[in-house]
Design a protein around this motif. Structure first.
Motif, PDB file in Angstrom:
ATOM      1  N   CYS A   1     -40.000  46.564 -12.730  1.00 32.13           N
ATOM      2  CA  CYS A   1     -40.034  47.501 -13.861  1.00 32.13           C
ATOM      3  C   CYS A   1     -40.999  48.655 -13.628  1.00 32.13           C
ATOM      4  O   CYS A   1     -41.045  49.583 -14.416  1.00 32.13           O
ATOM      5  N   GLY A   2     -41.802  48.616 -12.584  1.00 31.97           N
ATOM      6  CA  GLY A   2     -42.702  49.711 -12.288  1.00 31.97           C
ATOM      7  C   GLY A   2     -44.078  49.574 -12.899  1.00 31.97           C
ATOM      8  O   GLY A   2     -44.956  50.361 -12.624  1.00 31.97           O
ATOM      9  N   ILE A   3     -44.295  48.585 -13.737  1.00 30.34           N
ATOM     10  CA  ILE A   3     -45.602  48.400 -14.341  1.00 30.34           C
ATOM     11  C   ILE A   3     -46.422  47.468 -13.461  1.00 30.34           C
ATOM     12  O   ILE A   3     -46.003  46.360 -13.159  1.00 30.34           O
ATOM     13  N   THR A   4     -47.574  47.957 -13.012  1.00 30.94           N
ATOM     14  CA  THR A   4     -48.407  47.167 -12.115  1.00 30.94           C
ATOM     15  C   THR A   4     -49.694  46.702 -12.766  1.00 30.94           C
ATOM     16  O   THR A   4     -50.163  45.622 -12.503  1.00 30.94           O
ATOM     17  N   ARG A   5     -50.300  47.552 -13.601  1.00 30.39           N
ATOM     18  CA  ARG A   5     -51.572  47.206 -14.237  1.00 30.39           C
ATOM     19  C   ARG A   5     -51.844  48.232 -15.330  1.00 30.39           C
ATOM     20  O   ARG A   5     -51.712  49.424 -15.112  1.00 30.39           O
ATOM     21  N   PHE A   6     -52.241  47.765 -16.480  1.00 33.24           N
ATOM     22  CA  PHE A   6     -52.578  48.681 -17.567  1.00 33.24           C
ATOM     23  C   PHE A   6     -54.014  49.141 -17.390  1.00 33.24           C
ATOM     24  O   PHE A   6     -54.918  48.333 -17.191  1.00 33.24           O
ATOM     25  N   ARG A   7     -54.207  50.463 -17.460  1.00 28.96           N
ATOM     26  CA  ARG A   7     -55.539  51.057 -17.374  1.00 28.96           C
ATOM     27  C   ARG A   7     -55.639  52.139 -18.427  1.00 28.96           C
ATOM     28  O   ARG A   7     -54.681  52.874 -18.668  1.00 28.96           O
ATOM     29  N   LEU A   8     -56.792  52.251 -19.059  1.00 28.70           N
ATOM     30  CA  LEU A   8     -57.054  53.350 -19.976  1.00 28.70           C
ATOM     31  C   LEU A   8     -57.920  54.340 -19.214  1.00 28.70           C
ATOM     32  O   LEU A   8     -59.011  53.996 -18.768  1.00 28.70           O
ATOM     33  N   VAL A   9     -57.398  55.538 -19.019  1.00 31.50           N
ATOM     34  CA  VAL A   9     -58.066  56.530 -18.180  1.00 31.50           C
ATOM     35  C   VAL A   9     -58.471  57.722 -19.038  1.00 31.50           C
ATOM     36  O   VAL A   9     -57.661  58.273 -19.781  1.00 31.50           O
ATOM     37  N   LEU A  10     -59.739  58.123 -18.918  1.00 35.18           N
ATOM     38  CA  LEU A  10     -60.253  59.291 -19.619  1.00 35.18           C
ATOM     39  C   LEU A  10     -60.108  60.490 -18.696  1.00 35.18           C
ATOM     40  O   LEU A  10     -60.473  60.419 -17.510  1.00 35.18           O
ATOM     41  N   VAL A  11     -59.536  61.579 -19.207  1.00 41.95           N
ATOM     42  CA  VAL A  11     -59.305  62.785 -18.415  1.00 41.95           C
ATOM     43  C   VAL A  11     -59.705  64.021 -19.219  1.00 41.95           C
ATOM     44  O   VAL A  11     -59.891  63.953 -20.440  1.00 41.95           O
ATOM     45  N   ASP A  12     -59.823  65.155 -18.507  1.00 42.12           N
ATOM     46  CA  ASP A  12     -60.075  66.433 -19.177  1.00 42.12           C
ATOM     47  C   ASP A  12     -58.780  67.027 -19.707  1.00 42.12           C
ATOM     48  O   ASP A  12     -58.734  67.565 -20.809  1.00 42.12           O
ATOM     49  N   GLU A  13     -57.725  66.954 -18.912  1.00 45.01           N
ATOM     50  CA  GLU A  13     -56.407  67.487 -19.284  1.00 45.01           C
ATOM     51  C   GLU A  13     -55.340  66.444 -18.984  1.00 45.01           C
ATOM     52  O   GLU A  13     -55.429  65.737 -17.979  1.00 45.01           O
ATOM     53  N   VAL A  14     -54.328  66.381 -19.813  1.00 43.07           N
ATOM     54  CA  VAL A  14     -53.258  65.401 -19.650  1.00 43.07           C
ATOM     55  C   VAL A  14     -52.131  66.009 -18.819  1.00 43.07           C
ATOM     56  O   VAL A  14     -51.544  67.017 -19.223  1.00 43.07           O
ATOM     57  N   PRO A  15     -51.805  65.421 -17.660  1.00 46.91           N
ATOM     58  CA  PRO A  15     -50.667  65.911 -16.876  1.00 46.91           C
ATOM     59  C   PRO A  15     -49.361  65.780 -17.669  1.00 46.91           C
ATOM     60  O   PRO A  15     -49.200  64.849 -18.476  1.00 46.91           O
ATOM     61  N   GLU A  16     -48.447  66.704 -17.436  1.00 48.76           N
ATOM     62  CA  GLU A  16     -47.184  66.755 -18.190  1.00 48.76           C
ATOM     63  C   GLU A  16     -46.365  65.481 -18.080  1.00 48.76           C
ATOM     64  O   GLU A  16     -45.569  65.174 -18.967  1.00 48.76           O
ATOM     65  N   ILE A  17     -46.530  64.737 -17.005  1.00 52.11           N
ATOM     66  CA  ILE A  17     -45.730  63.527 -16.791  1.00 52.11           C
ATOM     67  C   ILE A  17     -45.979  62.472 -17.878  1.00 52.11           C
ATOM     68  O   ILE A  17     -45.141  61.628 -18.144  1.00 52.11           O
ATOM     69  N   PHE A  18     -47.122  62.562 -18.558  1.00 55.53           N
ATOM     70  CA  PHE A  18     -47.435  61.645 -19.650  1.00 55.53           C
ATOM     71  C   PHE A  18     -46.897  62.254 -20.940  1.00 55.53           C
ATOM     72  O   PHE A  18     -47.603  62.951 -21.666  1.00 55.53           O
ATOM     73  N   ASP A  19     -45.628  61.979 -21.213  1.00 46.27           N
ATOM     74  CA  ASP A  19     -44.888  62.662 -22.268  1.00 46.27           C
ATOM     75  C   ASP A  19     -44.766  61.876 -23.574  1.00 46.27           C
ATOM     76  O   ASP A  19     -44.132  62.325 -24.513  1.00 46.27           O
ATOM     77  N   GLY A  20     -45.401  60.718 -23.643  1.00 48.97           N
ATOM     78  CA  GLY A  20     -45.392  59.927 -24.869  1.00 48.97           C
ATOM     79  C   GLY A  20     -46.766  59.913 -25.508  1.00 48.97           C
ATOM     80  O   GLY A  20     -47.767  60.189 -24.848  1.00 48.97           O
ATOM     81  N   GLN A  21     -46.809  59.597 -26.787  1.00 50.28           N
ATOM     82  CA  GLN A  21     -48.079  59.560 -27.513  1.00 50.28           C
ATOM     83  C   GLN A  21     -48.145  58.334 -28.402  1.00 50.28           C
ATOM     84  O   GLN A  21     -47.158  57.972 -29.036  1.00 50.28           O
ATOM     85  N   ILE A  22     -49.334  57.727 -28.429  1.00 46.31           N
ATOM     86  CA  ILE A  22     -49.620  56.607 -29.319  1.00 46.31           C
ATOM     87  C   ILE A  22     -50.871  56.981 -30.096  1.00 46.31           C
ATOM     88  O   ILE A  22     -51.850  57.435 -29.512  1.00 46.31           O
ATOM     89  N   GLU A  23     -50.839  56.796 -31.386  1.00 44.91           N
ATOM     90  CA  GLU A  23     -52.026  57.075 -32.195  1.00 44.91           C
ATOM     91  C   GLU A  23     -52.981  55.894 -32.124  1.00 44.91           C
ATOM     92  O   GLU A  23     -52.560  54.749 -32.018  1.00 44.91           O
ATOM     93  N   SER A  24     -54.270  56.212 -32.158  1.00 37.40           N
ATOM     94  CA  SER A  24     -55.292  55.164 -32.136  1.00 37.40           C
ATOM     95  C   SER A  24     -56.497  55.615 -32.951  1.00 37.40           C
ATOM     96  O   SER A  24     -56.582  56.779 -33.349  1.00 37.40           O
ATOM     97  N   ASN A  25     -57.435  54.723 -33.139  1.00 35.90           N
ATOM     98  CA  ASN A  25     -58.648  55.065 -33.880  1.00 35.90           C
ATOM     99  C   ASN A  25     -59.669  55.806 -33.022  1.00 35.90           C
ATOM    100  O   ASN A  25     -60.747  56.135 -33.502  1.00 35.90           O
TER     101      ASN A  25
END
Length: 118
Positions: free
Chosen positions: A39-63
């Motif tokens: 399925c292409g999923i290898t490991r979940f990671r939460l990554v902090l970045v300055d700018e979001v690359p366009e390939i990340f086209d989904g959004q989830i709301e959080s606190n």
């Protein structure tokens, strides 16, 4: 769809007001060569970045703010999810129905040049 960062983990995010967050589950933001499973999923990671690359086209709301991810992966996510700290220092990713990942790593890639894997 939403993710709640539980209280014991929130303190890690106190100094990240300017960060943008990415839920990276297929090592798109990585210098390592990682083979993927079916399925292409290898490991979940939460990554902090300055700018979001366009390939990340989904959004989830959080606190802690919006968390971006690759929209095709939502089939592996649930409506209500949580990131919670465990007593052994790991971060668990759970939903109302199941454990999604038992060890979510948190990386700070701000002020670094991002490398996008194929």
């Amino acid at each position: 769809m939403k993710i709640k960062i539980e209280e014991g983990l929130l303190k890690r995010f106190n100094n990240f007001e300017t960060a943008k967050y990415i839920l990276d589950f297929d090592h798109t933001l990585s210098r390592e060569a990682v083979s993927t499973d079916c399925c292409g999923i290898t490991r979940f990671r939460l990554v902090l970045v300055d700018e979001v690359p366009e390939i990340f086209d989904g959004q989830i709301e959080s606190n802690i703010g919006t968390i971006y991810f690759k929209d095709w992966g939502k089939m592996y996510l649930d409506e209500n999810m949580k990131l919670r700290p465990l007593s052994n220092g790991l971060v668990e990713f759970i939903s109302d129905n199941s454990v999604i990942a038992q060890n979510v790593q948190i990386f700070d890639f701000r002020n670094t040049e991002l490398v996008l894997s194929a």
